[in-house]
Design an enzyme around this catalytic site. Structure first.
Site, mmCIF file in Angstrom:
data_model
loop_
_atom_site.group_PDB
_atom_site.id
_atom_site.type_symbol
_atom_site.label_atom_id
_atom_site.label_comp_id
_atom_site.label_asym_id
_atom_site.label_seq_id
_atom_site.Cartn_x
_atom_site.Cartn_y
_atom_site.Cartn_z
ATOM 1 N N GLN A 5 50.858 44.502 49.979
ATOM 2 C CA GLN A 5 50.038 44.471 51.236
ATOM 3 C C GLN A 5 50.336 42.988 51.288
ATOM 4 O O GLN A 5 50.559 42.041 50.821
ATOM 5 C CB GLN A 5 48.282 44.440 51.146
ATOM 6 C CG GLN A 5 48.101 43.931 49.695
ATOM 7 C CD GLN A 5 46.908 44.421 48.549
ATOM 8 O OE1 GLN A 5 45.906 45.301 49.571
ATOM 9 N NE2 GLN A 5 46.738 44.121 47.368
ATOM 10 N N ASP B 186 39.801 40.554 41.834
ATOM 11 C CA ASP B 186 39.217 38.985 42.110
ATOM 12 C C ASP B 186 38.058 38.991 41.439
ATOM 13 O O ASP B 186 37.755 37.649 41.218
ATOM 14 C CB ASP B 186 38.399 38.876 43.536
ATOM 15 C CG ASP B 186 37.806 40.104 44.321
ATOM 16 O OD1 ASP B 186 37.409 40.593 44.977
ATOM 17 O OD2 ASP B 186 36.372 40.049 43.291
ATOM 18 N N GLY C 28 44.618 53.485 40.970
ATOM 19 C CA GLY C 28 43.324 53.789 40.923
ATOM 20 C C GLY C 28 43.069 55.441 40.848
ATOM 21 O O GLY C 28 42.785 56.324 40.448
ATOM 22 N N ASP D 175 35.093 49.498 44.247
ATOM 23 C CA ASP D 175 36.055 48.123 44.878
ATOM 24 C C ASP D 175 37.183 47.557 45.456
ATOM 25 O O ASP D 175 38.330 47.018 45.453
ATOM 26 C CB ASP D 175 35.837 46.449 43.687
ATOM 27 C CG ASP D 175 35.037 45.481 44.988
ATOM 28 O OD1 ASP D 175 36.223 44.360 44.375
ATOM 29 O OD2 ASP D 175 35.061 45.673 46.128
ATOM 30 N N SER D 176 37.588 48.235 46.814
ATOM 31 C CA SER D 176 38.564 48.939 47.297
ATOM 32 C C SER D 176 38.919 48.485 48.856
ATOM 33 O O SER D 176 37.483 47.726 49.062
ATOM 34 C CB SER D 176 38.574 50.218 47.660
ATOM 35 O OG SER D 176 38.072 50.297 48.838
ATOM 36 N N THR D 177 39.768 48.244 49.152
ATOM 37 C CA THR D 177 40.138 47.526 50.797
ATOM 38 C C THR D 177 39.982 48.775 51.384
ATOM 39 O O THR D 177 39.183 49.765 50.836
ATOM 40 C CB THR D 177 41.610 47.052 50.607
ATOM 41 O OG1 THR D 177 42.502 48.419 50.062
ATOM 42 C CG2 THR D 177 42.331 45.795 50.351
ATOM 43 N N ASP D 178 40.510 49.058 52.775
ATOM 44 C CA ASP D 178 39.560 49.776 53.896
ATOM 45 C C ASP D 178 40.151 50.465 54.426
ATOM 46 O O ASP D 178 42.221 50.971 52.877
ATOM 47 C CB ASP D 178 39.536 48.925 55.184
ATOM 48 C CG ASP D 178 38.872 47.766 55.564
ATOM 49 O OD1 ASP D 178 38.676 46.390 54.792
ATOM 50 O OD2 ASP D 178 37.442 48.280 55.823
ATOM 51 N N PRO E 31 47.115 50.961 50.518
ATOM 52 C CA PRO E 31 47.028 51.279 49.350
ATOM 53 C C PRO E 31 45.810 51.753 49.305
ATOM 54 O O PRO E 31 45.642 52.550 48.748
ATOM 55 C CB PRO E 31 47.060 50.007 48.378
ATOM 56 C CG PRO E 31 47.234 48.649 49.475
ATOM 57 C CD PRO E 31 47.693 49.466 50.760
HETATM 58 N N1 SAM Z 1 35.072 43.636 49.020
HETATM 59 C C1 SAM Z 1 36.075 43.616 48.950
HETATM 60 C C2 SAM Z 1 36.097 45.081 49.967
HETATM 61 O O1 SAM Z 1 35.442 44.858 50.824
HETATM 62 O O2 SAM Z 1 36.690 44.558 51.672
HETATM 63 C C3 SAM Z 1 37.362 44.238 48.102
HETATM 64 C C4 SAM Z 1 37.522 43.580 47.210
HETATM 65 S S1 SAM Z 1 39.372 43.911 46.193
HETATM 66 C C5 SAM Z 1 40.142 42.888 46.096
HETATM 67 C C6 SAM Z 1 40.081 45.169 47.053
HETATM 68 C C7 SAM Z 1 41.055 45.330 45.959
HETATM 69 O O3 SAM Z 1 41.383 46.636 46.175
HETATM 70 C C8 SAM Z 1 42.984 44.864 46.373
HETATM 71 O O4 SAM Z 1 42.256 43.717 44.859
HETATM 72 C C9 SAM Z 1 43.994 45.808 46.692
HETATM 73 O O5 SAM Z 1 44.449 45.831 45.741
HETATM 74 C C10 SAM Z 1 42.794 46.595 45.826
HETATM 75 N N2 SAM Z 1 42.888 47.964 46.194
HETATM 76 C C11 SAM Z 1 43.614 48.670 46.984
HETATM 77 N N3 SAM Z 1 43.767 50.393 46.893
HETATM 78 C C12 SAM Z 1 44.162 50.211 45.458
HETATM 79 C C13 SAM Z 1 44.288 51.839 44.383
HETATM 80 N N4 SAM Z 1 45.103 52.538 45.331
HETATM 81 N N5 SAM Z 1 44.237 51.496 43.148
HETATM 82 C C14 SAM Z 1 43.840 50.480 42.413
HETATM 83 N N6 SAM Z 1 43.013 49.238 43.919
HETATM 84 C C15 SAM Z 1 43.626 48.795 45.157
#
Ligand code: SAM
Length: 291
Positions: free
Chosen positions: A35, A90, A143, A160-163, A167
């Site tokens: 990303q 984070d 994940g 606690d993922s991205t939108d 990914p």
């Molecule tokens: N609190 C934030 C929000 O509500 O948007 C999310 C914060 S956290 C940094 C989101 C994390 O999800 C990112 O570091 C991203 O790399 C991770 N992520 C995204 N897709 C993923 C997947 N398929 N498996 C594991 N982690 C993933």
């Protein structure tokens, strides 16, 4: 004097608006394997992380989301020992989860090692304590792959993922929620980052419908996070134990005292119970969710 740069959140471009932040200093900007990542200093919110044009965390308001995702789940469950975080690179949620002495083991599965590296450098107030805690295990993996292969059984799973883009998209899928159910212990709880219903009602409707195909109870709770633009943030809730989201304030207060009444800035037993009282427009979205 050079014009200050402004960085825009592009998450709601399709709705025709952007939130922009004046940048004091860009700490890092790159395209990782997964990303686009930009880390910068903002005059009011402090250090901010954006992934693919969406605000992930700011030093000024992180406590709200991190406390609610962690303490609502753990105090409602009441005796969680084995916890899984998917995403969360984070380390803000991990830090809150490890405040619970009942937790014996915490595994965090983050797909992007770069996010963890930056957390260690730029969010030491979380990452340092977390990586120093022997109960903590960090896994760099998708994940979806992890929950599909693990033999472990978790009492609580926090997404606690991205939108649902890039990914993060697979983490909102039916097969992912079903795989989470497979690696949960009896009476376990799944909690998910589920967007802001005022702007993203379909995201919540879709997740709660999918929850109800594999869990007896699918719903959400809410909190207001200044930089997750749009009013209430929804945190998806899924479990087979229908009583958990109706846990009384008295019981929550007793569990909090037993946990040592560690300091919080947002979560209280009263705020916890109130978070499940959904405003009607959000309750209507949840009510429309059909398995
Ligand atoms: N609190 C934030 C929000 O509500 O948007 C999310 C914060 S956290 C940094 C989101 C994390 O999800 C990112 O570091 C991203 O790399 C991770 N992520 C995204 N897709 C993923 C997947 N398929 N498996 C594991 N982690 C993933």
């Amino acid at each position: 004097m050079a014009e200050k740069r402004w960085i825009a959140e592009t998450l709601f471009d399709d709705l025709g608006f952007r939130m922009s932040y004046r940048v004091d200093r860009v700490l890092y900007e790159t395209r990782t394997e997964h990303q686009h990542l930009v880390l910068f200093e903002h005059p009011f919110f402090g250090t901010m992380l954006m992934l693919d044009g969406a605000t992930q965390i700011t030093k000024r308001d992180e406590f709200i989301y991190h406390e609610m995702m962690s303490h609502v789940t753990l105090f409602a469950h009441g005796s969680a020992r084995d916890v899984l975080i998917v995403g969360g690179g984070d380390c803000g949620i991990a830090e809150e989860v490890l405040k619970h002495r009942t937790v014996e083991r915490l595994t965090q599965v983050e797909i992007d090692a770069t996010v963890i590296e930056f957390a260690k450098e730029h969010f030491p107030e979380f990452a340092a304590t977390v990586f120093a805690d022997k109960r903590f295990e960090s896994v760099i993996e998708d994940g979806m792959k992890y929950v599909a292969r693990t033999e472990r059984r978790f009492d609580v799973i926090i997404i606690d993922s991205t939108d649902p883009q890039g990914p993060g998209k697979v983490l909102f899928s039916q097969k992912f929620y079903a795989a989470c159910k497979r690696c949960m212990s009896k009476g376990g709880v799944l909690v998910t980052q589920n967007g802001v219903p005022f702007f993203q009602p379909r995201e919540l409707l879709s997740s709660v419908s999918k929850f109800r195909r594999v869990f007896a109870d699918g719903s959400c709770f809410v909190a207001a996070i200044p930089t997750y633009i749009g009013g209430h943030m929804a945190m998806g809730w899924a479990t087979d134990d229908r009583r958990l989201r109706r846990t009384s304030v008295t019981t929550l207060a007793a569990r909090y005292r037993k946990a040592g009444s560690f300091s919080t800035r947002y979560w209280t037993p009263e705020v916890h119970a109130a978070a499940f009282a959904l405003p009607r427009f959000i309750a209507d979205v949840v009510a429309r969710a059909k398995p």
